[in-house]
Scaffold this motif. Sequence first.
Motif, PDB file in Angstrom:
ATOM      1  N   LEU A 170       0.834  -1.188   0.000  1.00 23.22           N
ATOM      2  CA  LEU A 170       0.000   0.000   0.000  1.00 23.22           C
ATOM      3  C   LEU A 170       0.878   1.250   0.000  1.00 23.22           C
ATOM      4  O   LEU A 170       2.067   1.183   0.314  1.00 23.22           O
ATOM      5  N   THR A 171       0.290   2.379  -0.337  1.00 18.12           N
ATOM      6  CA  THR A 171       1.008   3.628  -0.107  1.00 18.12           C
ATOM      7  C   THR A 171       1.196   3.797   1.394  1.00 18.12           C
ATOM      8  O   THR A 171       0.453   3.212   2.197  1.00 18.12           O
ATOM      9  N   LEU A 172       2.175   4.589   1.780  1.00 14.17           N
ATOM     10  CA  LEU A 172       2.429   4.777   3.206  1.00 14.17           C
ATOM     11  C   LEU A 172       1.196   5.331   3.903  1.00 14.17           C
ATOM     12  O   LEU A 172       0.811   4.867   4.980  1.00 14.17           O
ATOM     13  N   GLU A 173       0.549   6.328   3.303  1.00 15.66           N
ATOM     14  CA  GLU A 173      -0.640   6.920   3.927  1.00 15.66           C
ATOM     15  C   GLU A 173      -1.758   5.894   4.072  1.00 15.66           C
ATOM     16  O   GLU A 173      -2.443   5.849   5.103  1.00 15.66           O
ATOM     17  N   ASP A 174      -1.970   5.050   3.047  1.00 14.98           N
ATOM     18  CA  ASP A 174      -3.025   4.038   3.127  1.00 14.98           C
ATOM     19  C   ASP A 174      -2.693   2.976   4.169  1.00 14.98           C
ATOM     20  O   ASP A 174      -3.579   2.475   4.875  1.00 14.98           O
TER      21      ASP A 174
END
Length: 331
Positions: free
Chosen positions: A202-206
């Motif tokens: 996942l993206t870091l934020e997700d």
Amino acid sequence: MADFQTEKAAVRACQAALEAATGESLGAVLAAHTTGDYRWRGYHPFGELAGADAVARTFWQPLKDALRHLQRREDIFFAGSNEMDGHASVWVVSMGHLLGLFDAPWLGIRPTGKLAMLRYCEFHRIAGGKIAETAMYFDIPHLMAQAGQDPFPLQTGAFLVQPGPRPHDALLHDPQDPETGRRTLAVINAMITDLGQWKSGLTLEDELARTWADDMIWWGPHGIGATYTIARYAKQHAGPFRAAFAERSQTRHICRLAEGHYGGFFGWPNFTARHIGGFMGMPASGPAGEFRIIDIYRRKGDKLAENWVFIDLLHFWKSQGVDILDRAGRL
């Protein structure tokens, strides 16, 4: 179901006695509240100490001589059974600031003659009604900055005297609902699973959004600083930190517990990683270094809302060939 009242009372009695004690009486006072084989782990340069007398002479007496009229300003207090040993042992956690008048040198830090605050967090294992083991981490660089000897370059987060939890409800002196603590520990464990791999896909934020509230606050140590919201935490700490390290080991803890909406853990070390450059403005340093960390969390709903972090940065940089205390002493 255990309510941990006996263990909490043992720690509170020790805290009160230490605050009242002075000079050479500190060793006897600490011995009265600890077991004969008492073990203490502390932030660099203290490391591991054995026995109440050694802890009093090496840590408490010099600190109380430097920060006169020392008082404990406690923000978080809770207890629980330790998940890491199958819930066989009970630990009590205290977090806040030690406040005093900085009137004498300590560790080469020059006194200011003014009020100063040393961030601290301690885990105490209780056995037979006494403290058998302590892990006490504190933020020496934060004290150095208050004295005008900031050892680190401009940090990614904000430099603050850090407050306690937003709800002001974390002094858990009374028994708590066990199910509330189990829910808190479950969210912490889910976060550890995500954090420990650095490759969720996942993206870091997700990835962070799986276990963190959007308006989370990360109260990091001096040298990194505090940051607010998932987006800013990713930009101002988590992203730069991951980019600066390779070969991170698996996470390991000595104690992990929760009570009510609060929980946390510590390791010795928590993990190792090799610095490939950029962390805290430093160049790549080669060998893998240890990260000794305490994390304390507040859960709100099914997400983590606040996180207070103590990282022994002096120990890490010493392992990389940089003696921060020695360097700052020449400022």
